[in-house]
Scaffold this active site. Sequence first.
Site, PDB file in Angstrom:
ATOM      1  N   LYS A 180      10.436  69.352   0.573  1.00 57.77           N
ATOM      2  CA  LYS A 180      10.131  68.021   1.110  1.00 57.77           C
ATOM      3  C   LYS A 180       9.902  68.179   2.616  1.00 57.77           C
ATOM      4  O   LYS A 180      10.840  68.267   3.403  1.00 57.77           O
ATOM      5  CB  LYS A 180      11.315  67.079   0.844  1.00 57.77           C
ATOM      6  CG  LYS A 180      10.969  65.618   0.651  1.00 57.77           C
ATOM      7  CD  LYS A 180      10.245  64.948   1.810  1.00 57.77           C
ATOM      8  CE  LYS A 180      11.163  64.432   2.889  1.00 57.77           C
ATOM      9  NZ  LYS A 180      10.440  63.956   4.093  1.00 57.77           N
ATOM     10  N   GLY A 226      17.183  69.644  10.418  1.00 55.88           N
ATOM     11  CA  GLY A 226      16.811  68.344  10.978  1.00 55.88           C
ATOM     12  C   GLY A 226      17.903  67.846  11.906  1.00 55.88           C
ATOM     13  O   GLY A 226      18.697  68.633  12.425  1.00 55.88           O
ATOM     14  N   THR A 260      21.259  65.893  13.469  1.00 56.69           N
ATOM     15  CA  THR A 260      22.679  65.972  13.127  1.00 56.69           C
ATOM     16  C   THR A 260      23.131  64.780  12.277  1.00 56.69           C
ATOM     17  O   THR A 260      23.862  64.937  11.308  1.00 56.69           O
ATOM     18  CB  THR A 260      23.502  66.104  14.426  1.00 56.69           C
ATOM     19  OG1 THR A 260      23.204  67.392  14.970  1.00 56.69           O
ATOM     20  CG2 THR A 260      24.996  66.002  14.178  1.00 56.69           C
ATOM     21  N   THR A 287      21.319  62.904  10.269  1.00 53.67           N
ATOM     22  CA  THR A 287      20.770  63.042   8.912  1.00 53.67           C
ATOM     23  C   THR A 287      21.556  64.100   8.152  1.00 53.67           C
ATOM     24  O   THR A 287      21.862  63.942   6.971  1.00 53.67           O
ATOM     25  CB  THR A 287      19.275  63.452   8.955  1.00 53.67           C
ATOM     26  OG1 THR A 287      18.624  62.757   9.995  1.00 53.67           O
ATOM     27  CG2 THR A 287      18.576  63.185   7.650  1.00 53.67           C
ATOM     28  N   GLU A 305      21.002  73.149   9.290  1.00 50.38           N
ATOM     29  CA  GLU A 305      20.599  73.623  10.627  1.00 50.38           C
ATOM     30  C   GLU A 305      20.215  72.383  11.415  1.00 50.38           C
ATOM     31  O   GLU A 305      19.200  71.739  11.133  1.00 50.38           O
ATOM     32  CB  GLU A 305      19.415  74.577  10.518  1.00 50.38           C
ATOM     33  CG  GLU A 305      19.811  75.872   9.836  1.00 50.38           C
ATOM     34  CD  GLU A 305      18.791  76.977   9.991  1.00 50.38           C
ATOM     35  OE1 GLU A 305      17.706  76.726  10.537  1.00 50.38           O
ATOM     36  OE2 GLU A 305      19.087  78.092   9.548  1.00 50.38           O
ATOM     37  N   CYS A 323      14.579  72.902  18.591  1.00 47.26           N
ATOM     38  CA  CYS A 323      16.037  72.717  18.578  1.00 47.26           C
ATOM     39  C   CYS A 323      16.729  73.647  19.568  1.00 47.26           C
ATOM     40  O   CYS A 323      17.832  73.364  20.019  1.00 47.26           O
ATOM     41  CB  CYS A 323      16.576  72.941  17.167  1.00 47.26           C
ATOM     42  SG  CYS A 323      16.063  74.524  16.475  1.00 47.26           S
ATOM     43  N   GLU A 334      20.767  64.586  22.403  1.00 49.77           N
ATOM     44  CA  GLU A 334      19.609  65.478  22.237  1.00 49.77           C
ATOM     45  C   GLU A 334      18.342  64.642  22.403  1.00 49.77           C
ATOM     46  O   GLU A 334      18.020  63.818  21.549  1.00 49.77           O
ATOM     47  CB  GLU A 334      19.630  66.116  20.842  1.00 49.77           C
ATOM     48  CG  GLU A 334      18.513  67.124  20.658  1.00 49.77           C
ATOM     49  CD  GLU A 334      18.331  67.577  19.215  1.00 49.77           C
ATOM     50  OE1 GLU A 334      18.476  66.745  18.303  1.00 49.77           O
ATOM     51  OE2 GLU A 334      18.022  68.760  19.018  1.00 49.77           O
TER      52      GLU A 334
END
Length: 480
Positions: free
Chosen positions: A173, A226, A228, A230, A248, A282, A385
Site C-alpha cells: 500500500k 511513516g 510516529t 500513524t 520505521e 526521515c 518533526e
Amino acid sequence: MEIIKNFIKGEYVAPQSERYMDSFNPATGQVAVQIPDSQEVDVVMAVKAAKEAFPGWSQTSMWERAQILNRISDLLEKRAEEFAQIESEDVGKPLWLAREVDIPRTIANFRFFASKILTREERCSEMDQVAINYTLRQPVGVCGLIAPWNLPLYLMTWKLAPCLAMGNTAVCKPSELTSRSTALLGEVLNEAGLPPGVCNIVMGRGETAGAALVQHPSVPVISFTGGTQTGAHIQQMAAPFFKKVSLELGGKNANIVFKDADMEKALEGTLRAGFLNSGQICLCGSRLLVQQDIYEEFVGRLKERVQALKVGDPKEEDTFLGPVVSQEHQSKILSCIKKAQEDGGKVTVGGGKVQNLKEDLKGGYFVEPTVIEDLSFCSDIWQTEIFGPVITVAPFKYQKDAVKLANTSSYGLSASLWTKDIQRAHRVARELEAGTVWINTWMKRDLRVPFGGMKDSGVGREGGEYSLDIYSELKNVCVS
Ligand code: NDP
C-alpha cells in the site's frame, strides 16, 4: 487523464467501487493522474490472491527466487529513466536526485536480497554430546507493506525485496500522494516472471485501504514506514492479532559540529542533511548544534550557502530543492515556522513561500530553505518533526552539552557529528540515543547494517539479517 489501477494477481484491475481520487503534481499544483480510492473489499481481494500464491512461492527454491529478484533489478535498470521521471513528478523532487538516489537504491534493494538469500547461513549449537540445536528460518505468509511518500519506490522495495526473497507473498500500500512508481512496478514484476498473486499493490487512503490491510486476520506481518502517530495507531490495530510489526518512524535528528571539525566538509554535509529532498527525509539533520567557538563563522558561511540554493523546477539540473509534496504539507511547514517566530526564534534565512516562480510553477507548493536561530529550547519546534526545508540552529559549549541537547528529543532515528578527534567521535556516538550515528558524513547507506530508530522513531530493525528476521519465522529444532 491517466488512470492508475490496482495490481492484483498479476493484472491491473479497477477498484470494486470504481471510485478514484486525484493525485497532484506538487510542482504545478495540477492534477497529474487519478488513483484508485480502494476500500476494504479491494484489500480483501489482494490478500486472497497473496494467500493463494503463498504455498507455491514459499516452496520455490532460493535460486529461483534470487534469479527473479535479479531479473527485476535488470528490468528496473533498463527503465530507470522512466521510473526516475515518475518519482520526480510525483514527489516534486529534482530529477537528478531521483536518478542518483531513489532509482539506484531501488535496484540495489533487489540485487542485495537476491544475494543475501543465497549466502545466508544459520548457526548450530551443540550441547555436550547430549543434543544439537539448529534454527529453521521459514517464511511467515502474506506481508502487508505500507510506505510513505518521500522516497516511494525505494522505501517500498526495501520491504518488498527481503519479503519476497524469504518466500513470503505481499500486499503493498503506497502513499496516496505518490502511488505511480509502485503501480508501474507491477509491469516489471510480471516481465521478470514473478508468479501472479505473489506481489499485489492496492492504492488508496491510509485510513481505509491501509487500515483494512493492517486489520486483515490473514496478514501476519506488517512492515510500516511513516509518521510516529500513524505508527502508534498501527501498532494498536495490529496488537489483538499478535502480528509481527516493524515500524520505521519519524526523526528530528541532531547534526553536531565540533570546533575541530573539517569546516568545509561539515558545511557541505550540513547543507545536504538539512535540505536534500526539501528536508523531507526521515534522516535529515534538522537540529543543528554548533560549538560556540566556531558558531559565528560556521553558521555565517552556512547561511550564505542556504541562500544560494536554487529552488524551482525539478526538471532543471541545477535545482537543489523542488516543491514540498502537497499543499497541506506546505501549510504545515509554514505554520511551524510561524510558531517558531512566536516562540522567539529568528528566521535568518527564508521563512516563506517562494516568490518569482516561472508561470507554470506558480500553483506549486514551494517553501524557501529556512534557517531559524535563537529559538528557546522550551519551544515545541525543537521537538516537532517539521519534515520540510527548515533547520533550527543553536550553539553549545561543551561536548556533554551537545549530547544532552541531542538526546532531549523524543525521537531517536539518526545523528551526525563532525570532528577530527576520533576518540571523541566514538565516545559521543556511544552516548547518542539514535539508531544510526554518522561520523563526518551523512546518509551513507550499507544494506547489511541494522536500520531503524530508538524511542519514538520506531521498533524493529531492517537491513541485512535484520530484515530477514521480520519476514521469517524462526524455529529451533533440538535433536538428541
Ligand atoms: P504517514 O504516517 O502519514 O503515512 C505513511 C503510510 O501509512 C502511507 O502509505 C499512508 O497512506 C499510510 N497510512 C496512514 N494512515 C494509516 C492507517 N490508519 N492505517 C494504515 N496505513 C495508514 O506518513 P507520511 O506518508 O506523511 O510520511 C512521512 C513520515 O514518514 C515522516 O514522519 C517521516 O519521518 C517518516 N519516514 C520514516 C522513515 C524511516 O525509515 N524511519 C523513512 C521515511 C519516512 P496515505 O498516504 O494514503 O495516508
